[in-house]
Design an enzyme around this catalytic site. Structure first.
Site, short mmCIF file in Angstrom:
data_model
loop_
_atom_site.label_atom_id
_atom_site.label_comp_id
_atom_site.label_asym_id
_atom_site.label_seq_id
_atom_site.Cartn_x
_atom_site.Cartn_y
_atom_site.Cartn_z
N GLU A 283 -1.23 -0.44 -4.20
CA GLU A 283 -2.59 -0.05 -4.07
C GLU A 283 -1.87 1.56 -3.66
OE1 GLU A 283 -4.85 -2.06 -0.95
OE2 GLU A 283 -4.98 0.32 0.31
N ASP B 18 -15.24 0.80 -0.73
CA ASP B 18 -15.24 0.64 0.68
C ASP B 18 -16.86 0.43 1.42
OD1 ASP B 18 -15.57 0.85 4.04
OD2 ASP B 18 -12.96 1.55 3.90
N GLU C 171 -10.46 3.08 -2.09
CA GLU C 171 -10.98 3.28 -1.32
C GLU C 171 -11.00 4.78 -1.25
OE1 GLU C 171 -7.44 3.34 2.63
OE2 GLU C 171 -6.39 2.20 0.62
N HIS D 17 0.07 4.19 -0.21
CA HIS D 17 -1.85 5.01 0.79
C HIS D 17 -1.74 6.40 0.51
CE1 HIS D 17 -2.68 5.25 5.24
NE2 HIS D 17 -3.34 4.42 4.48
N ASP E 29 0.73 -1.17 -0.50
CA ASP E 29 0.31 0.27 0.48
C ASP E 29 0.89 1.46 0.05
OD1 ASP E 29 -1.74 1.60 0.35
OD2 ASP E 29 -2.89 0.66 1.78
N HIS F 40 -12.03 -2.77 0.31
CA HIS F 40 -11.34 -2.54 1.38
C HIS F 40 -11.72 -2.73 2.14
CE1 HIS F 40 -10.09 1.42 3.24
NE2 HIS F 40 -8.96 0.99 3.00
MG LIG Z 1 -4.58 1.82 1.89
#
Ligand SMILES: [Mg+2]
Length: 381
Positions: free
Chosen positions: A207, A256, A233, A183, A181, A283
């Protein structure tokens, strides 16, 4: 048809927001509207929805979804769509329980009996990943996810990326797969280097290689690496996913369910992705209601690949974990990398309302971690 008699919400530790809908016959359904770090905003939106939807027919899930999306003039985004998710999931739970079937039966029926899952290792500043991956392996997991880097400057030393490659190698050496990730904390000058450096060691996916506001940058990156790109996400509806699918720059979508309008919209996002040959890997670093809702959509989606679950995630501290707040936490047992499909009515989990009420008393809203760089500047979480 019974009408909605009450809509309540409960803020509970570690960082979740549950929604309970009761109909005029006293039947209940549970949803999850957790939006990490923005609990108060979602609660405000739920106050308005509770006023608007109390007295409406509890079966009219799609009508209530469309009212939430279209009637308020302003639409979309994490706050509205998380509040709507809480309502939507609770209404699906309520309806399926009244009919005595799992929700997936109302979505067309299952296409699988087991759900492949992965868990987090390493924390916000990844460390000790080999030890933690080993522990996950003994819990039954075959795949994990970890942060690629610590917080990073917009343009940083190339050697700041070396540890990430070593961590991936360490996990792969255990015979496990690992998603990395980025992020949203890795900016463009570093992301292209990191993607290239990881590629020979075959991460399961990278990700959010860039933040999702950088569609063109992600498109360019996708042409630069053979590693599958996962994101979603921070996309909240099928309209948000559409340009990524059309651009061909995403291989795995990660909606998500607590942020994208619930079961109704995630089902549609998944079906839309199927038409682009894109996989679904929802997610879910959140609570048991969100996970159970995801599994209902995973069960009916041909393009489902793997499900995130928050068992033992570094945010589940203070005694509450995925196994809290329910009477049947054994449904989350992992064997050979899979959990069994939930077979019970509605979401397939039985909420322990006494525990929810107890822990919601004076529960604090969770505050997202923040990183500050060496010059005092804000860095991405
Ligand atoms: Mg993530």
């Amino acid at each position: 048809m019974p009408k909605i008699a009450a809509i309540e919400y409960f803020r509970v530790p570690p960082r979740w927001l549950f929604v309970k809908i009761t109909d005029e016959e006293g039947k209940v359904g549970w949803g999850e509207a957790s939006l990490e770090g923005h609990t108060q905003a979602v609660e405000g939106c739920l106050d308005a929805y509770a006023e608007r939807y109390t007295g409406m027919e509890a079966d009219d899930i799609e009508h209530i979804w469309q009212m939430s999306w279209r009637l308020g003039f302003y639409r979309g985004g994490p706050v509205f769509m998380s509040a709507l998710a809480g309502i939507d999931i609770a209404l699906w739970d309520l309806k399926a329980r009244r009919l005595g079937v799992p929700i997936y039966q109302l979505l067309g029926g299952k296409v699988r009996d087991k759900i492949k899952v992965y868990a987090w290792i390493g924390g916000d500043r990844p460390n000790d990943v080999a030890g933690q991956a080993e522990a996950r392996k003994s819990q039954g997991f075959t795949a994990v996810k970890m942060n690629g880097t610590e917080d990073l400057g917009w343009f940083d030393s190339p050697s700041a990326l070396d540890d990430c490659v070593e961590r991936l190698k360490a996990v792969k050496a255990l015979g496990m797969d690992a998603g990395i990730d980025f992020h949203g904390r890795v900016h463009k000058p570093m992301a292209k280097q990191l993607a290239k450096a990881l590629e020979p060691y075959r991460p399961m996916f990278i990700e959010e290689p860039l933040l999702s506001e950088h569609l063109d940058g992600i498109k360019a990156l996708s042409q630069h690496t053979s590693t599958p790109i996962a994101l979603g996400e921070r996309l909240y509806s099928r309209w948000d996913f559409k340009p990524f699918l059309e651009a061909g720059c995403v291989d795995i979508i990660q909606p998500d369910i607590s942020h994208c309008g619930g079961i109704s919209e995630m089902r549609r996002i998944a079906a839309m992705a199927e038409t682009y040959d894109v996989a679904l890997a929802p997610h879910c670093p959140l609570g048991p209601i969100a996970l159970a809702a995801n599994i209902q959509v995973d069960a009916v989606s041909a393009n489902f690949a793997i499900q995130e679950m928050s068992l033992g995630i570094h945010y589940n501290v203070g005694g509450q974990d995925l196994t809290s707040y329910t009477h049947n936490p054994e449904v989350w047992n992992v064997q050979g990398g899979y959990i069994d499909l939930l077979k019970g009515p509605g979401l397939g989990i039985e909420i322990d309302e006494e525990q929810v009420r107890k822990f919601s008393v004076d529960a604090k809203a969770w505050v997202s971690p923040g990183f500050i760089g060496p010059g005092g500047e804000v860095r991405e979480w």
